[in-house]
Design a protein around this motif. Structure first.
Motif, PDB file in Angstrom:
ATOM      1  N   ASP A 134     -10.627   4.250  -6.851  1.00 57.36           N
ATOM      2  CA  ASP A 134      -9.613   4.942  -6.055  1.00 57.36           C
ATOM      3  C   ASP A 134     -10.198   6.051  -5.183  1.00 57.36           C
ATOM      4  O   ASP A 134      -9.874   6.130  -3.990  1.00 57.36           O
ATOM      5  CB  ASP A 134      -8.513   5.495  -6.966  1.00 57.36           C
ATOM      6  N   THR A 193       0.856  -1.186   0.000  1.00 56.67           N
ATOM      7  CA  THR A 193       0.000   0.000   0.000  1.00 56.67           C
ATOM      8  C   THR A 193       0.890   1.234   0.000  1.00 56.67           C
ATOM      9  O   THR A 193       1.729   1.394   0.885  1.00 56.67           O
ATOM     10  CB  THR A 193      -0.906   0.021   1.246  1.00 56.67           C
ATOM     11  N   CYS A 222       5.497  -0.898   2.165  1.00 57.24           N
ATOM     12  CA  CYS A 222       4.369   0.011   2.380  1.00 57.24           C
ATOM     13  C   CYS A 222       4.898   1.269   3.069  1.00 57.24           C
ATOM     14  O   CYS A 222       5.783   1.192   3.923  1.00 57.24           O
ATOM     15  CB  CYS A 222       3.311  -0.631   3.279  1.00 57.24           C
ATOM     16  N   SER A 261     -11.957   4.471  -2.316  1.00 61.46           N
ATOM     17  CA  SER A 261     -11.018   3.862  -1.374  1.00 61.46           C
ATOM     18  C   SER A 261     -10.469   4.900  -0.411  1.00 61.46           C
ATOM     19  O   SER A 261     -10.253   4.621   0.771  1.00 61.46           O
ATOM     20  CB  SER A 261      -9.865   3.192  -2.134  1.00 61.46           C
TER      21      SER A 261
END
Length: 401
Positions: free
Chosen positions: A107, A21, A33, A110
């Protein structure tokens, strides 16, 4: 299938073991991440306790020492990880994988912590949108002319997944140039300042023309394959050697244990023989002393009896009887004196002594069972380098004009 597994490996964070992520990569090219990397850096900095300009931390994978980017000094401590460059290739791989699995989420949704299936892709923004967000995107003045395509169309033209690389020196500037003199990509600001005196500064798109078919690219890829193969062999050799070392250690332990057992058995046998010798010597001494003691006791009884008889005769007998008893007693006394002079002079007291043999005395002073040494038997052999990339270690692409 193997290629897919390898791609999935690349998109997994080595810290949290989940899909990456906001992927951020370090100078060693390992990617994590952003949140995981931030936690790792903070834990390392807390341990070091040094000034921010001197902060170093190790890569969680290869342990390479890494300094914070120069711009991190002006950044809040909690945002240090964000100053490292994003790995856009990994982002594209994740997007491609999610689109193929039909699991790509919108997106914007999210960001709002909503999981909504995406249906459209914006070529300019490189983002996925659901139906409602697509309509909003088309309706906004700034994005009205952006090209939206279906997600499946993205798989037919993977260039749509490409993201602009941002300049390390100027975070808000896109990399658009490539300085041939310094072999370095840069933004327009860098081109106008740091590289303004350079002879050859190209548009990035011009420098990248036909890159896949260039000799330098194939040599670099071949060199990396060669390095990976050689290091893999070395790793396998080292792992096999670990097994051999474990076996050798076991063999040495068993040999030492057997020898120790032999020493114990032999020592017990010596000890048993010694105890037998001690018992025999002790028995001889005891028997001799007992015999002498019995003889002395008998002589004492004879003398005692003679004395008592003489005293009784003195008190109860006539002079004639006493005279005869005296003569008999004198004869017995002479026998006793002869016993004292001849036999008792031969009698001796016994003393048992013990002395450790010289060999055992030396063994008692031994302070080591043996010496353990580790020596280099042979080096981990790698195949001879063939390409100039492998020899020089210049693992970078050169642009020729």
């Amino acid at each position: 299938m193997a290629a897919l597994d390898h791609t999935e490996d690349l998109t997994v964070c080595s810290i949290c073991l989940q899909t990456l992520t906001i992927p951020k990569y370090l100078p060693c090219l390992h990617t994590f991440c952003e949140l995981c990397l931030q936690g790792w850096i903070e834990s390392q900095v807390t341990k070091s306790g040094r000034n921010i300009k001197q902060v170093e931390f190790t890569c969680p994978v290869c342990r390479t020492n890494t300094r914070l980017p120069s711009k991190a000094t002006a950044t809040n401590k909690s945002e240090w990880a964000s100053t490292f460059p994003s790995n856009h290739i990994i982002v594209s791989l994740i997007d491609k994988s999610m689109i193929e699995k039909q699991k790509k989420s919108c997106d914007p949704c999210s960001v709002m912590k909503k999981d909504v299936q995406a249906t459209q892709w914006c070529v300019q923004c490189s983002e996925a949108y659901c139906g409602p967000c697509s309509q909003v995107h088309r309706g906004m003045k700034a994005t009205r002319k952006h090209k939206l395509i279906g997600l499946q169309d993205v798989l037919r033209d993977l260039k749509c997944l490409s993201l602009d690389e941002m300049c390390n020196e100027h975070a808000d500037e896109v990399i658009k140039l490539f300085c041939v003199d310094h072999d370095q990509p840069c933004c327009t600001i860098c081109g106008a300042t740091s590289h303004r005196k350079c002879d050859t500064v190209l548009e990035l798109s011009e420098a990248a023309i036909n890159i896949k078919n260039k000799k330098e690219f194939s040599e670099l890829l071949a060199s990396l394959n060669e390095c990976e193969k050689d290091i893999g062999k070395a790793s396998m050799t080292l792992k096999e050697h670990l097994t051999q070392l474990e076996k050798k250690k076991f063999d040495i332990e068993r040999s030492a244990e057997e020898f120790a057992g032999t020493l114990v058995t032999h020592t017990k046998a010596l000890h048993s023989h010694f105890l037998k010798q001690l018992s025999e010597a002790h028995s001889r001494a005891v028997n001799e002393i007992k015999t002498n003691a019995e003889e002395c006791s008998l002589q004492q009884k004879v003398i005692s009896n003679s004395r008592q008889m003489l005293e009784k005769s003195r008190d109860n007998s006539s002079d004639t009887e006493l005279f005869l008893q005296v003569k008999r007693t004198e004869a017995k006394r002479k026998d006793t004196e002869t016993f004292i002079e001849n036999e008792m002079s031969k009698m001796t007291l016994k003393q048992v002594k013990y002395s450790l043999s010289e060999a055992l005395q030396e063994y008692k002073n031994v302070n080591s069972f043996g010496d353990v040494t580790v020596s280099n038997v042979y080096s981990v052999a790698l195949s001879k380098p063939t390409s100039k990339w492998y020899k020089d270690g210049l693992h970078r692409m050169h642009v020729t004009i």
